[in-house]
Scaffold this motif. Structure first.
Motif, PDB file in Angstrom:
ATOM      1  N   THR A 145       0.829  -1.190   0.000  1.00 49.57           N
ATOM      2  CA  THR A 145       0.000   0.000   0.000  1.00 49.57           C
ATOM      3  C   THR A 145       0.871   1.251   0.000  1.00 49.57           C
ATOM      4  N   HIS A 146       0.242   2.353  -0.337  1.00 50.37           N
ATOM      5  CA  HIS A 146       0.932   3.645  -0.352  1.00 50.37           C
ATOM      6  C   HIS A 146       1.297   4.059   1.076  1.00 50.37           C
ATOM      7  N   GLU A 150      -2.914   5.735   5.311  1.00 48.43           N
ATOM      8  CA  GLU A 150      -2.852   5.298   6.708  1.00 48.43           C
ATOM      9  C   GLU A 150      -3.965   4.326   7.067  1.00 48.43           C
ATOM     10  N   ALA A 151      -5.150   4.511   6.481  1.00 51.90           N
ATOM     11  CA  ALA A 151      -6.261   3.604   6.772  1.00 51.90           C
ATOM     12  C   ALA A 151      -5.946   2.201   6.276  1.00 51.90           C
ATOM     13  N   SER A 152      -5.375   2.104   5.084  1.00 52.62           N
ATOM     14  CA  SER A 152      -5.012   0.799   4.540  1.00 52.62           C
ATOM     15  C   SER A 152      -3.909   0.146   5.366  1.00 52.62           C
ATOM     16  N   ARG A 153      -2.912   0.927   5.762  1.00 52.33           N
ATOM     17  CA  ARG A 153      -1.827   0.373   6.566  1.00 52.33           C
ATOM     18  C   ARG A 153      -2.349  -0.165   7.893  1.00 52.33           C
ATOM     19  N   ALA A 154      -3.255   0.579   8.523  1.00 51.69           N
ATOM     20  CA  ALA A 154      -3.818   0.134   9.801  1.00 51.69           C
ATOM     21  C   ALA A 154      -4.640  -1.132   9.615  1.00 51.69           C
ATOM     22  N   LEU A 179       5.712  10.608  -6.570  1.00 46.75           N
ATOM     23  CA  LEU A 179       6.337   9.302  -6.430  1.00 46.75           C
ATOM     24  C   LEU A 179       5.795   8.612  -5.189  1.00 46.75           C
ATOM     25  N   ARG A 180       5.548   7.338  -5.329  1.00 44.85           N
ATOM     26  CA  ARG A 180       4.960   6.563  -4.230  1.00 44.85           C
ATOM     27  C   ARG A 180       6.012   5.740  -3.512  1.00 44.85           C
ATOM     28  N   ASP A 181       6.025   5.864  -2.187  1.00 41.05           N
ATOM     29  CA  ASP A 181       6.747   4.908  -1.346  1.00 41.05           C
ATOM     30  C   ASP A 181       5.767   3.785  -1.027  1.00 41.05           C
TER      31      ASP A 181
END
Length: 209
Positions: A145-146, A150-154, A179-181
């Motif tokens: 995920t990007h 933050e919602a996806s990471r959680a 650019l995406r990390d």
């Protein structure tokens, strides 16, 4: 040295119908286009700059692209069906299939806002993970995920996945010029029983099982 039988790529790229806890995952097709386009347009899911949800206008092309990649054996696309209505409320996919190394990534997922927080997403993840570990014999299931999502990471961490690392400047987004990390997580076979137990507990709290 242990030797493992190779599961055909065609098995990994298949999208069989699976049901659990009031949710059905089924092979994505153009028949789902109208429902999914309505979900995206209604909830403006494509407006999140850090996500790659297709627009309502681009839904047919997105589905065709997923099906083309499925034919190439690199993805297995599913529509997420709410059994209480029989309608598609979202989509999800096995990505970057590597049958030789028994590895898949779960991603390209979106879900309508009314369906969020109802247990539909945990049920879908349960089905995908159960198939990956108990039917396909995966050695690893990844989630990417990007960094700014933050919602996806959680949500990924709530599944019980562990962070493997961050790919910095991993992808360029021509839509935003940024650019995406990419943050990479994974679940391994020995972790699946605990992940399965906590998913079942979440679904019981939602009254789905």
């Amino acid at each position: 040295m242990s030797h493992f039988s190779v599961v055909p790529t065609s098995d990994f790229a298949a999208a069989p119908t699976m049901e659990f806890a009031g949710v059905r995952l089924e092979q994505m097709s153009l028949e789902h286009c109208a429902d999914l386009a309505e979900v995206v347009e209604r909830d403006r899911l494509d407006e999140a700059w850090f996500a790659s949800t297709p627009s309502a206008e681009g839904m047919e092309a997105n589905i065709r692209a997923r099906l083309k990649n499925q034919q190439a054996g690199t993805v297995a696309p599913f529509a997420i069906i709410d059994l209480s209505t029989g309608q598609a409320v979202g989509a999800t996919t096995y990505l970057n299939i590597d049958a030789t190394n028994r590895r898949v990534e779960i991603g390209s997922t979106f879900l309508g806002l009314p369906a969020q927080g109802t247990g539909i997403n945990p049920a879908a993840k349960y089905l995908l993970l159960r198939r990956a570990f108990e039917e396909l014999g995966c050695f690893s299931v990844a989630f990417c995920t990007h960094w700014h999502n933050e919602a996806s990471r959680a949500a990924i961490l709530r599944l019980g996945a562990k962070q493997d690392g961050v790919l910095r400047n991993h992808k360029y987004d021509p839509k935003t010029g940024t650019l995406r990390d990419t943050v990479i997580y994974s679940i391994l076979p020995h972790e699946w029983p605990a992940v399965r137990t906590q998913l079942e507990a979440r679904l019981r709290r939602h009254g789905r099982i």
